[in-house]
Write an enzyme that holds these catalytic residues in place. Structure first.
Site: not given
Length: 466
Positions: A90, A176, A227, A231, A256, A259, A290
């Site tokens: 990442n 997540h 998110e 991911s 969140d 990423h 990340k």
């Protein structure tokens, strides 16, 4: 809309299903029973070592040296060290081994030492820590921020500090693992109502919000947790639509952006900035593991929220603060985001290069981020394919059942800004070779010659991939 049992759709409350690659437990892998620790753990240990011995368990591969676009890996089967192109990290902007960041860490050691020796409330924080809180708040367009030892602890921390009995926490099914564990704890301790909506399904989300808005207790609240970038699929949340629904049903939006931070938005400000909804996000959470290539997590928000979390978030209160070395690395990375305006365009260039190359080979791929999934038919043995990718020198991640359904297994590629054209062409060559070997692409498909364009110059616009 009503469910099959003629009840309104209030959303699933099932937290133990393996509906996504993040939400699974040990019993999804192998049955484990018994009274003693040995009896409970031995079946999995035997299974794991058996698959490792066959070269199929490509987990925790030993890397010799720094993490970058290429890495030296000690092969567990042969014991030999070999160079591999890294597409399983990442480390999106190459910060894990950036010379300016390493220099900043060295200077921080001389000035601040290597650790705080305990939690911040009792042992204090360095001026580096406070500077990082200010910079993260500025990046996210918030008044203040709080630094956690990990992103996992950040999600555990804000959920169990803020949510109370009667509150409803609605989350995307692909969220997540830390969010699911936070919900499990909050359901047990605080008696919250967890609800899950189908991935990026706005109609389903609205039905859940509409139902609970009518049933909500007087002092309770609805929280929507999503998110910015997911991911395993590389797709982004439709934040404009989600923000509008939250406004309509008076729900609190919690994002969140693990990423998305450093990848999307102006100077890497993240997904909410990219979609122009930063002011709609009440809890802005993210990680440093990340883009920034180290460890740690954060929550940014109003001054009142952060003041409260400092004293009511147990995963913050009872954990040692991040080492000054890590904080210095993050601060140096934030400075690079402001000063090196070629970083994100370089990443964009490499992503587009990979997408074009994969499509020209015959793979059907798309992404909103630096994560490119290549979906595989259920008939493909993902472990055998993963072993072959490893043998050919491409370090990437295989996502297989039970983490996902058999028809959703995939190769997960992560693109890095510091990948050279040679690195990318090597990866494409291997993927083309194995695509034919495993009958994933037609051997008659011709490769496009669009791949050698120059890297772009600095770009400060708020666009990413068209």
């Amino acid at each position: 809309m009503k469910s099959k049992n003629n009840k309104p759709d209030q959303g699933s409350s099932e937290l133990n299903s393996a509906s996504s690659a993040e939400n699974f437990l040990l019993h999804h892998f192998i049955k484990s029973s018994g009274k003693t620790v040995q009896e409970r753990t031995k079946p999995f240990s035997d299974y794991f070592h058996r698959t490792t011995g066959q070269g199929y368990a490509l987990y925790a591969r030993e890397i010799i040296g720094p993490t970058g676009p290429t890495v030296l890996v000690k092969d567990s089967m042969t014991g030999q060290t070999r160079k591999m192109v890294m597409m399983g990290s990442n480390n999106y902007l190459g910060f894990a081994n950036h010379p300016q960041i390493k220099e900043a860490v060295k200077k921080a050691i001389d000035t601040y030492g290597v650790g705080m020796g305990g939690p911040p409330l009792l042992n204090g924080m360095s001026s580096l820590h406070r500077q990082l809180e200010i910079e993260i708040a500025r990046l996210k367009g918030k008044q203040d921020a709080l630094i956690y030892p990990s992103g996992f602890q950040a999600n555990l921390g804000w959920i169990n500090a803020i949510l109370r009995s009667g509150d409803v926490l609605v989350c995307d099914e692909y969220h997540h693992a830390s969010l699911f564990d936070g919900m499990r704890l909050a359901r047990s301790v605080h008696k919250i109502q967890p609800r899950i909506f189908r991935h990026n399904d706005m109609a389903h989300l609205e039905k859940i919000l509409k139902y609970h808005a009518k049933k909500l207790e007087p002092d309770a609240n609805i929280f929507v947790a999503v998110e910015g970038v997911y991911s395993m699929d590389g797709d982004s949340a439709p934040l404009r639509e989600i923000a509008q629904l939250c406004r309509q049903y008076k729900a609190t939006l919690c994002l969140d952006d693990a990423h998305g931070t450093g990848v999307l938005g102006v100077c890497g400000a993240g997904t909410a900035n990219h979609f122009g909804v930063s002011d709609d996000v009440t809890v802005a959470m993210g990680t440093f593991s990340k883009t920034f290539g180290v460890t740690g997590g954060f929550v940014a928000g109003s001054r009142e929220l952060i003041d409260y979390l400092r004293y009511f978030s147990r995963s913050y209160m009872f954990s040692a603060h991040l080492p000054q070395t890590v904080v210095a690395a993050i601060l140096a990375g934030l400075e690079l985001l402001k000063t090196d305006l070629t970083l994100i365009p370089r990443l964009q260039h490499n992503i587009k290069y990979m997408l074009e190359g994969l499509r020209s080979i015959g793979f059907k791929v798309k992404t909103d981020s630096a994560i490119i999934p290549i979906y595989l038919p259920a008939t493909i043995d993902a472990r055998k394919l993963g072993k072959r990718l490893h043998e050919e020198g491409l370090f990437c991640n295989m996502i297989e059942p039970p983490a996902v359904r058999a028809d959703e297994q995939r190769i997960r590629l992560s693109v890095i800004a510091s990948h050279s054209q040679e690195d990318l062409d090597f990866a494409l060559t291997i993927l083309k070779k194995l695509g034919k070997e495993f009958s994933l692409v037609s051997s008659k498909k011709k490769r496009s010659n669009k791949l050698g364009q120059e890297r772009p110059k600095a770009d400060t616009s708020n666009t990413f991939l068209e």
